[in-house]
Scaffold this active site. Structure first.
Site, PDB file in Angstrom:
ATOM      1  N   VAL A 396       2.098  -4.596   2.509  1.00  0.00           N
ATOM      2  CA  VAL A 396       1.895  -4.798   1.072  1.00  0.00           C
ATOM      3  C   VAL A 396       3.025  -4.161   0.279  1.00  0.00           C
ATOM      4  CG1 VAL A 396       0.284  -4.553  -0.839  1.00  0.00           C
ATOM      5  CG2 VAL A 396      -0.585  -4.737   1.500  1.00  0.00           C
ATOM      6  N   SER A 397       3.681  -4.957  -0.554  1.00  0.00           N
ATOM      7  CA  SER A 397       4.835  -4.501  -1.326  1.00  0.00           C
ATOM      8  C   SER A 397       4.517  -4.486  -2.819  1.00  0.00           C
ATOM      9  CB  SER A 397       6.028  -5.432  -1.078  1.00  0.00           C
ATOM     10  OG  SER A 397       7.088  -5.161  -1.975  1.00  0.00           O
ATOM     11  N   PRO A 398       5.114  -3.541  -3.566  1.00  0.00           N
ATOM     12  CA  PRO A 398       4.968  -3.547  -5.019  1.00  0.00           C
ATOM     13  C   PRO A 398       5.992  -4.438  -5.714  1.00  0.00           C
ATOM     14  CG  PRO A 398       6.236  -1.650  -4.384  1.00  0.00           C
ATOM     15  CD  PRO A 398       5.879  -2.368  -3.103  1.00  0.00           C
ATOM     16  N   ASP A 504      11.700  -4.675   1.467  1.00  0.00           N
ATOM     17  CA  ASP A 504      11.726  -3.512   0.579  1.00  0.00           C
ATOM     18  C   ASP A 504      12.899  -2.606   0.901  1.00  0.00           C
ATOM     19  OD1 ASP A 504       9.445  -4.296  -0.758  1.00  0.00           O
ATOM     20  OD2 ASP A 504       8.104  -3.080   0.472  1.00  0.00           O
TER      21      ASP A 504
END
Length: 867
Positions: A396-398, A504
């Site tokens: 999960v990436s922001p 990321d």
């Protein structure tokens, strides 16, 4: 206009908490069901010259502070029947804590006085200065940090947030058997060596609670969970793999982390009182994306259909609201003391180019919440403690704008995450125009959702507080699958795609994701470390082994074998403490398996959350299906394709033990490798300032005026290595406002999001000269008026470190244009004489001069105005 005084700030604290007590969780009267306490402590660590943990980039070495890092502790004990009416509470020894803290404060004061006496008077001859004092004042049943201002002509002193917990008495029923201790830390992850040392430190700080010598927080009921910021010092994990890019082990970082966690726990225990805990949850959209979008579809369609609303990332934020609750003549009185929430998102809004220590998006969310709940209080000093903890954030990436090729602006190759075969050109970003704004946006989204959950109707928890804990040898675990088939986990190994990195943060070598085949050249290179056996190759298949870390023993272990797993229970709320980063679907399967156990034991609709990166670190955990795709997360699933099945089996076991009131069996704990650690981090060298200069003097002054909400004020100071003094619970900077009565009031410190402390120089190329560049992004709500920027530092003086000079004199031949030859010749003469004349050598080694000396200075004043 009159400034906010101590009494007004204290009143604001009461009003804010009273307003929250009348809304949200307090729409119905809250009953005291538990004994609860919260505590917070600075754990920032070395601000320079230590590599960050997360991106594995050797170039990402700290150069200062964006925000300070905090340890946030919560102690929750079971409240037995009759405890509310108990008149004669039994002292559990918190007076001993208080006495020890008082002794530590006295020692700290003595040291500060010694240092102050050696500060050059010239450091105070500039503009009017300030003395910020931290006071503990009683407000609504709590001690709060309060700012006080003094005469503008006083010598400048940095903020000192140290404070002691008052001695408390707790009900006799409170014991290590019905207590859990949860600590969320603003660092990359948990560490088994960190836990070992924290527990040793607690033995010094806390009294024994029973005949076994256990403290209230002990190995079985303690969870230390990292928020997974990638902008915090590394070198605190005891395994070689995690030390390669940080130049080995950092005792400075470990020391700060240990003390931060231990002191936060002590504060939380000192804060314990009768209270209530309520739980709420809600969906947060637009704050995360799946960074391995080709892996998630490998899971069965029927399983994915169960989560169609959320899609390929979890969108649920689960939150606990913790309050102190008292009975009085008018009914119940409540005061919020903290919250913990869990939401899946990586701490990678700030990318690998960032060189300043920061809590990233979750740190910003905590900052906003604590600022709201502790008005008028400096960061880290209020009694309301807000933890935005990590959960199953593996994939999960922001960076919600997604990955694109930075050279062309086109989308990256979806499967390999490359641009023309190059992983370093495929970078994810957004949603802001730069990484800092992106961190702010994602952090604010989490903060706003947390506020929404606080103000909404919630469910009050009640019942048992309990736990189960085991160490598990994940390198050789027999796992029984649902069809009865027995399989094995494997010794740790990393695949080729591990070296490719993620969108990321791409890797540093020519590897890419989704690699299922090996390369003879890289097999030969990795074979110098360890050549995997055919059994290991078969066990890890289809992962092509790049680093056979589980079987490398030189100079010591590269990856853990024995790992901790534990489950905490607070009524119908369960926390699964996992020492890894689970992907979205892996986390869903684990929660579902535990839910089935609980429902079969009569727990209807239990709340289950995963506390990720807790107590140790074992990289990633994917599903069996995702493992076949061998993207980064799968290649980093250490113990083979059945790693998740192994974790699920062990959590089912300890959950059953918990519900059946049965002790959990355990493998031996991991070894303490502390005495084997190797460090290549450069030592703290002597500072120089140049001819006719003084430490702390201003090199570049700020402008005469700035517009709030638009401009950035900045100043540069001649400084020294910040590693000399980490200024724990203090600050390297203050932003001061001149009040109407002529006093300077500190409004911002280096723990504020809007400030930046950047240290540059201090190496051999600069001949030991360094500068502290301080900048302040002036908030739009900053008060208009006259401000100044102040810097605080500690220099390593030459006379106080003669032994170091004698050993390294040639490197200091060019100190500056005028003094280099004189100093060089003098050092050579002293060294030569000392070599042949023992009394002189003894004299030099016993000099009573302080090794370090404090300095401080402020810039000229400037105006902050509206546009």
């Amino acid at each position: 206009m009159m400034r906010v005084t101590n009494s007004i700030a204290a009143l604001l604290c009461v009003l804010v908490h009273a307003e929250l007590a009348q809304s949200g969780t307090a729409n119905t009267e809250q009953k005291a069901n538990f004994i609860v306490g919260s505590g917070i402590y600075d754990m920032t660590g070395p601000a320079a010259q230590v590599g960050f943990m997360g991106y594995a980039k050797t170039s990402q070495i700290g150069h200062g502070i964006h925000t300070r890092l905090r340890a946030r502790a919560y102690i929750i004990s079971q409240l037995e029947d009759g405890d509310e009416e108990q008149d004669a509470n039994v002292d559990v020894g918190l007076d001993l804590i208080h006495q020890k803290q008082q002794q530590q404060q006295e020692q700290k004061a003595e040291l500060a006085n010694e240092r102050t006496s050696n500060v050059e008077d010239a450091a105070y001859k500039r503009a009017p200065n300030h003395n910020l004092k931290y006071e503990r004042v009683r407000v609504g049943g709590h001690h709060r940090g309060q700012l006080s201002h003094v005469n503008a002509n006083a010598k400048p002193k940095e903020p000192d947030g140290s404070h002691s917990a008052e001695p408390r008495t707790l009900p006799e029923s409170v014991s290590p058997d019905n207590t859990i201790c949860f600590v969320s830390v603003d660092i990359g992850m948990g560490s088994d060596l960190l836990n070992i040392r924290v527990l040793k430190r607690l033995e010094e700080l806390l009294p024994a609670m029973d005949d076994t010598g256990r403290r209230l927080c002990h190995v079985d009921n303690l969870s230390i969970s990292g928020t997974h910021t990638h902008s915090a010092p590394g070198g605190f994990l005891q395994y070689v793999l995690y030390q390669i890019t940080t130049a080995g082990f950092s005792e400075e970082a470990m020391g700060a982390f240990v003390e931060g966690v231990a002191q936060s726990i002590v504060r939380a225990i000192g804060d314990m009182d009768q209270g209530s805990i309520s739980v709420n949850q809600g969906k947060l959209f637009g704050a995360n994306i799946n960074r391995s979008p080709t892996s998630y579809p490998l899971n069965p369609q029927s399983e994915r259909d169960e989560y169609s609303t959320d899609g390929d990332t979890d969108k649920t934020m689960v939150q606990l609201m913790i309050e102190h609750t008292w009975s009085n003549t008018s009914g119940q009185s409540q005061e919020p003391i903290g919250l913990i929430n869990w939401f899946a998102v990586h701490g990678t809004s700030l990318n690998a180019t960032n060189l300043l220590i920061s809590g990233d998006n979750k740190g910003y969310a905590s900052y906003l919440m604590e600022k709201k709940m502790n008005p008028g209080i400096l960061p880290g000093q209020g009694s309301f403690v807000a933890a935005f903890a990590s959960t199953n954030l593996g994939d999960v990436s922001p960076n919600t704008a997604g990955p694109r090729c930075i050279d062309t602006g086109k989308p990256c190759d979806l499967v390999t995450s490359t641009c023309g075969g190059n992983t370093n050109l495929c970078i994810a970003s957004g949603p802001g125009k730069n990484m800092l704004e992106s961190a702010e946006i994602i952090g604010r989204k989490q903060f706003e959702k947390a506020i929404e959950l606080m103000e909404a109707e919630s469910e009050q928890l009640e019942g048992t507080v309990s736990y189960r804990h085991s160490f598990v040898d994940m390198s050789n675990l027999t796992v029984t699958l649902s069809d009865g088939t027995e399989v094995q986990t494997c010794p740790a190994a990393l695949g080729y795609a591990f070296a490719g990195g993620t969108t990321d943060g791409p890797g540093q070598f020519p590897f890419h994701q989704s690699t299922n085949t090996s390369n003879p050249f890289w097999n030969m290179i990795s074979g110098f470390l360890s050549i995997p056996t055919q059994k290991q190759v078969d066990c890890q298949a289809p992962k092509p082994i790049l680093l056979n870390t589980g079987e490398v023993k030189l100079p010591y272990s590269w990856d853990p074998k024995s790992v901790p797993v534990s489950i905490f229970r607070i009524g119908s709320f369960f926390i699964l403490n996992v020492p890894a980063e689970l992907t979205t679907m892996a986390g869903r399967r684990l929660r579902k398996a535990v839910r089935s156990i609980l429902e079969n034991r009569g727990i209807d609709d239990p709340y289950i959350t995963i506390a990720g990166l807790a107590n140790s670190y074992t990289h990633y955990v994917t599903t069996f299906e995702e493992y076949a795709g061998q993207r980064y997360e799968a290649a980093s699933t250490l113990y083979g394709p059945h790693t998740l099945a192994g974790y699920i089996q062990e959590f089912e076991r300890i959950t059953s033990d918990l519900m059946d009131d049965r002790e959990s069996s355990s493998d031996p704990p991991p070894k303490d490798l502390g005495d084997k650690q190797v460090s290549l981090i450069p030592p703290r060298a002597v500072d120089t300032v140049g001819f006719a200069r003084t430490f702390g003097s201003v090199a570049v002054q700020p402008k005469d005026s700035y517009v709030r909400g638009r401009d950035t004020a900045s100043a540069s100071f001649r400084s020294a290595n910040p590693r000399h003094n980490q200024r724990i619970e203090g600050s390297f900077l203050t932003i001061d406002l001149l009040s109407d009565d002529g006093n300077w009031e500190t409004r911002y410190v280096d723990g504020d999001w809007c400030t930046r402390f950047f240290w540059n120089g201090g190496d051999i190329d600069s001949y030991g000269v360094s500068f502290a560049e301080i900048s302040w992004d002036i908030p739009d709500d900053a008060e208009q008026g006259i401000y100044r920027i102040c810097n605080f530092g500690t220099r390593k003086t030459m006379i106080a470190n003669v032994e170091w000079m004698l050993a390294h004199a040639p490197g200091w031949w060019l100190l500056d244009a005028f003094g280099s030859m004189f100093v060089g010749i003098t050092i050579e003469v002293i060294r030569t004489v000392a070599y042949f004349y023992e009394p002189l050598s003894d004299f030099l080694s016993n000099l009573s001069f302080p090794r370090e000396a404090e300095f401080s200075r402020c810039s000229k004043s400037f105006l902050v105005r509206t546009g």
